[in-house]
Design an enzyme around this catalytic site. Structure first.
Site, mmCIF file in Angstrom:
data_model
loop_
_atom_site.group_PDB
_atom_site.id
_atom_site.type_symbol
_atom_site.label_atom_id
_atom_site.label_comp_id
_atom_site.label_asym_id
_atom_site.label_seq_id
_atom_site.Cartn_x
_atom_site.Cartn_y
_atom_site.Cartn_z
ATOM 1 C CB SER A 7 -34.625 -15.200 -8.390
ATOM 2 O OG SER A 7 -35.356 -16.149 -7.625
ATOM 3 C CG ASP A 100 -46.380 -10.199 8.579
ATOM 4 O OD1 ASP A 100 -47.275 -11.065 8.513
ATOM 5 O OD2 ASP A 100 -45.177 -10.442 8.425
#
Length: 277
Positions: A7, A100
């Site tokens: 991928s 984050d």
């Protein structure tokens, strides 16, 4: 290459020029016939619409695409809405991450950890999504200890993840040790190795400092010795990373996930090198 679990990752472009460049790169990489493309997001999910737009473009081109989804800073209701939107477009894969917080942002949100997000996805959507989670062979930079990090990873998988993608690394032993330790905790899903091509020494050092990926000393010194000779950096980087990939696949890694940085050349060169071995 001896794997069908291959991928490629993109990030959503921020400009029209970036979008055009990504389309050209994607068209080139699509000829390699990856299993799927994934698309990242900004801090706090800040590019989530750009992520979806890019994913839908990829799907409309006839390929499988997986948006990244973060829970940090979000509510259950906002994540529920995103999942519903994904389903409405027929998206069947998702990469579930804590994410984050953007700088200056206050709370972490209602779902604090990726394991919470995976559990929520399963409660809301059952088995609709194939869920990938992150793994850190060299330990997450914010983990309290390697043991704690491994337990966190196991919790994500046991919450309902189908597979994992690792942070990039250049030490195959770290990957194999991590997989062995995860298996001892009952983790039986595929742990796909994340691969970062080496094309720019300064950029690589910056990324690695942020994410905790170790650059082996001999690799770092060799790259530094090339100075501004980008051709030598790329040639050496191709040698190092292709040998890493060969060792990973020979040792049983179930697949490779390439961090393309929206460029076709480095991933294509690696693919061609691996296809010839």
């Amino acid at each position: 290459m001896k794997t069908n679990n291959f991928s490629i990752e993109f990030y959503p472009p921020k400009t029209a020029e970036g979008a055009d460049k990504l389309r050209v790169a994607r068209a080139s990489l699509a000829t390699l016939d990856p299993k799927y493309f994934s698309v990242t997001f900004g801090a706090g999910g800040s590019t989530q619409q750009g992520t979806l737009d890019t994913v839908l473009e990829i799907i409309n081109e006839g390929h499988v695409a997986a948006p990244h989804l973060s829970c940090v800073g979000g509510s259950r209701e906002s994540i529920r809405a995103i999942l519903a939107k994904f389903k409405s477009h027929g998206i069947k894969r998702v990469v579930a991450l804590r994410g984050d917080l953007p700088s200056g942002y206050g709370g972490a949100g209602e779902l604090r950890y990726a394991s919470d997000l995976v559990e929520f996805i399963r409660l809301e959507t059952g088995d609709w999504f194939h869920v990938e989670v992150a793994a850190y062979p060299e330990v997450h930079p914010q983990a309290r200890s390697p043991q704690d990090d491994l337990q966190n990873f196991a919790r994500k998988v046991h919450a309902g993840a189908n597979a994992a993608i690792t942070q990039y690394f250049y030490n195959a032993d770290a990957y194999f040790q991590f997989v062995d330790n995860a298996r001892k905790l009952g983790v039986d899903v595929p742990i796909v190795a994340g691969i970062m091509p080496i094309t720019n020494y300064t950029q690589l050092m910056r990324f690695s400092d942020m994410c905790g990926a170790e650059i082996p000393r001999w690799v770092r010194l060799k790259l530094a010795s090339f100075g501004d000779d980008s051709a030598s950096i790329k040639a050496f980087g191709l040698d190092v990373v292709s040998v890493l990939c060969e060792r990973l696949l020979a040792g049983g890694a179930p697949g490779l996930h390439f961090y393309s940085m929206n460029q076709a050349g480095p991933t294509s060169a690696l693919w061609q090198r691996l296809a010839s071995t």
